[in-house]
Design a protein around this motif. Structure first.
Motif, mmCIF file in Angstrom:
data_model
loop_
_atom_site.group_PDB
_atom_site.id
_atom_site.type_symbol
_atom_site.label_atom_id
_atom_site.label_comp_id
_atom_site.label_asym_id
_atom_site.label_seq_id
_atom_site.Cartn_x
_atom_site.Cartn_y
_atom_site.Cartn_z
ATOM 1 N N ASP A 146 7.047 16.292 75.701
ATOM 2 C CA ASP A 146 6.815 17.320 76.717
ATOM 3 C C ASP A 146 5.467 17.101 77.413
ATOM 4 O O ASP A 146 5.346 17.312 78.625
ATOM 5 C CB ASP A 146 6.864 18.699 76.065
ATOM 6 N N GLU A 202 18.187 12.437 79.680
ATOM 7 C CA GLU A 202 18.813 13.119 78.554
ATOM 8 C C GLU A 202 18.865 12.156 77.381
ATOM 9 O O GLU A 202 19.435 11.056 77.488
ATOM 10 C CB GLU A 202 20.229 13.598 78.896
ATOM 11 N N LEU A 233 8.466 16.277 69.836
ATOM 12 C CA LEU A 233 8.924 16.947 71.048
ATOM 13 C C LEU A 233 7.736 17.392 71.894
ATOM 14 O O LEU A 233 7.783 17.314 73.129
ATOM 15 C CB LEU A 233 9.795 18.151 70.679
ATOM 16 N N THR A 266 21.345 15.412 68.217
ATOM 17 C CA THR A 266 20.754 16.446 69.052
ATOM 18 C C THR A 266 20.394 15.846 70.399
ATOM 19 O O THR A 266 19.944 14.699 70.477
ATOM 20 C CB THR A 266 19.490 17.042 68.393
ATOM 21 N N TYR A 306 18.198 16.103 74.006
ATOM 22 C CA TYR A 306 16.944 16.605 74.558
ATOM 23 C C TYR A 306 16.810 16.142 76.004
ATOM 24 O O TYR A 306 17.334 15.093 76.383
ATOM 25 C CB TYR A 306 15.743 16.086 73.758
#
Length: 228
Positions: free
Chosen positions: A67, A41, A63, A33, A35
């Protein structure tokens, strides 16, 4: 838990934390995945299966912490950072990309996945200041120093029997100038609130830095008490 358990005992208890029907513990299957955080990235491999169990996926609390770093514009440049219970290593990897001298830790069975993700995402200049190594709470934390600038943990508070060992490990790792960031899904069935509202404040100064109501995730900023 009156005394620290061996790592295998902790691993054996993990399967009781999340329901088997999530599909994370059946046949082994890898996923990848991507992100985006802080202008980077990240390509994160997750090796789902019975071997890694809950260490395999990227959990929402990780996550949320990434963030939070982005929104707070945190800069780890030149800072000594340790991640506990890293799983995929995404939080520690981001801290390394943001300039930190990072040690990413988990139980031995998770290290191969973390090492893969470190190699996937870190350029050479970051690799030279990033380490991946085993740390079993309550067992071998004394092998680590007590002078980290930042100690990070995402969704590591979910197994009640490990709470005393985690507190003891944090007490050792956290120096007078350390800052701990713990991001956690507040699972009532696993007494997560007990840890953050009762156990942690007994030993540390803790404040709620961020809450995601939709995901029921809290991020706590924790520091050492003056008298500890």
């Amino acid at each position: 838990m009156a005394a620290p358990r061996v790592a295998s005992d902790v691993e054996a208890g993990l399967e009781s934390v999340f329901p088997q029907e999530l599909g994370l513990f059946a046949d082994v299957f890898p996923t990848e995945t991507r992100y985006q955080f802080c202008g980077h990235e990240l390509s994160i491999a997750q090796h789902h299966g019975s071997h890694l169990g809950v260490a395999a996926p990227v959990w929402e609390a990780a996550l949320a912490l990434c963030d939070y770093f982005e929104k707070q514009k945190l800069n780890f440049w030149g800072q000594k950072v340790l991640e506990l219970g890293a799983g995929t290593g995404i939080v520690g990897i981001l801290a390394a990309l943001l300039g930190g001298d990072v040690t990413i830790t988990d139980l031995p069975m998770a290290l191969k996945q973390i090492e893969e993700n470190v190699c996937r995402n870190l350029p050479v200049e970051c690799l030279t200041r990033t380490k991946v190594c085993a740390l079993s709470w309550g067992l071998d934390h004394m092998e680590f120093p007590s002078n980290y600038d930042f100690i990070l943990g995402a969704d590591i508070v979910y197994l009640k029997d490990t709470y005393p060992s985690l507190i003891g490990t944090l007490q050792h790792l956290c120096g007078p100038l350390s800052t701990i960031y713990l991001s956690s899904k507040m699972r009532q069935e696993h007494s997560t609130a007990l840890f953050f509202e009762t156990l942690l404040p007994t030993h540390f100064t803790s404040k709620l830095a961020f809450r995601d109501e939709n995901e029921n995730i809290n991020i706590y900023k924790v520091t050492r008490k003056n008298n500890t």
